[in-house]
Enzyme design. Structure first.
Site, PDB file in Angstrom:
ATOM      1  NE  ARG A  35      -4.064  -0.249   0.846  1.00 15.28           N
ATOM      2  CZ  ARG A  35      -4.816  -0.009  -0.237  1.00 15.28           C
ATOM      3  NH1 ARG A  35      -4.996   1.209  -0.682  1.00 15.28           N
ATOM      4  NH2 ARG A  35      -5.400  -1.003  -0.881  1.00 15.28           N
ATOM      5  CG  HIS A  38      -1.662   1.685  -4.140  1.00 11.20           C
ATOM      6  ND1 HIS A  38      -2.238   1.776  -5.385  1.00 11.20           N
ATOM      7  CD2 HIS A  38      -2.568   2.215  -3.272  1.00 11.20           C
ATOM      8  CE1 HIS A  38      -3.445   2.319  -5.277  1.00 11.20           C
ATOM      9  NE2 HIS A  38      -3.656   2.609  -4.006  1.00 11.20           N
TER      10      HIS A  38
END
Ligand SMILES: C/C1=C2N=C(/C=C3N=C(/C(C)=C4\N[C@@](C)([C@@H]5N=C1[C@](C)(CCC(=O)O)[C@H]5CC(=O)O)[C@@](C)(CC(=O)O)[C@@H]4CCC(=O)O)[C@@](C)(CC(=O)O)[C@@H]\3CCC(=O)O)C(C)(C)[C@@H]/2CCC(=O)O
Length: 198
Positions: A35, A38
């Site tokens: 994450r 990302h």
């Protein structure tokens, strides 16, 4: 209620996993690392992020039990996506400015002291901007369930994260000056999304 994942996020994860395979990591380390990458589009975090599965499990258990989340700045709080979470962020309150002035410390460090009067042991602390907030947290007896320590900047950020790692507190951090509110919020959100799946 399960989260509706936007198609752009699905595509982002597809591209990310095409570029780097993190399936060897334990589940929470993988969730947090993916994450952060990302959210930042920065694959260097794969090598720079220091995750510890046991620390992340401690944070996840605290979140599941309804622990409050303390953030150093409003940008981190704004980036945390789950409604109903108890968020504590006193940095913009007049009391933080007053304490900062009288004690000769930053508003961010003062806000840590103020937050401590509102949350007990077992809170989750998320620092994404201010190195002095992280340093202050390491000098008080907060007994956190997890410290997401990802402040950014040239002055003290790398050192504050090294100090977090040396403290033995359950934490996630990165090596170096990078970090930031979006990255810190992303690390916390990764745990919230794991929590939502279960
Ligand atoms: C040295 C500071 C840094 N701040 C950075 C980057 C950003 N800061 C933003 C904002 C809105 C705020 N920053 C303060 C936390 C303010 N920033 C500082 C301090 C001077 C000292 C912190 C420290 O060294 O630990 C700090 C003031 C203080 O007394 O604590 C903020 C409280 C300033 C203020 O409004 O008075 C404020 C947060 C307010 C709130 O949440 O309500 C930025 C959004 C500014 C911008 O870019 O427009 C940005 C956010 C970056 C992020 O991803 O979070 C630096 C340059 C990174 C720097 C960090 C230290 C360093 O090593 O250089």
């Amino acid at each position: 209620m399960s989260r509706v994942v936007h198609p752009i996020e699905v595509e982002s994860y597809r591209i990310l996993r095409e570029r780097v395979d993190l399936s060897h990591l334990p589940p929470l380390c993988r969730a947090v690392t993916e994450r952060v990458v990302h959210a930042s589009a920065d694959l260097a975090y794969v090598d720079e992020l220091i995750c510890d599965e046991a620390a992340l499990e401690s944070g996840l258990a605290a979140l599941r039990a309804g622990a409050p989340v303390v953030t150093d700045v409003a940008m981190v709080a704004a980036g945390i996506t789950r409604a109903g979470l108890e968020l504590v962020c006193p940095v913009a309150e007049p009391a933080a400015a007053e304490l900062g002035r009288s004690a000769g410390i930053t508003r961010s460090a003062a806000a840590v002291r103020i937050a401590l009067t509102r949350v007990g042991p077992g809170a989750v602390w998320v620092v994404g901007c201010a190195p002095t907030a992280l340093v202050e947290l390491l000098t008080v007896d907060a007994a956190p369930a997890l410290v997401v320590g990802l402040p950014v900047g040239f002055v003290g950020a790398a050192e504050s994260k090294a100090a977090l790692r040396a403290s033995g507190l359950p934490g996630v951090s990165n090596v170096g000056e990078k970090g930031g509110s979006a990255v810190a919020a992303a690390a916390l959100n990764a745990l919230l999304y794991v929590e939502e799946k279960s």
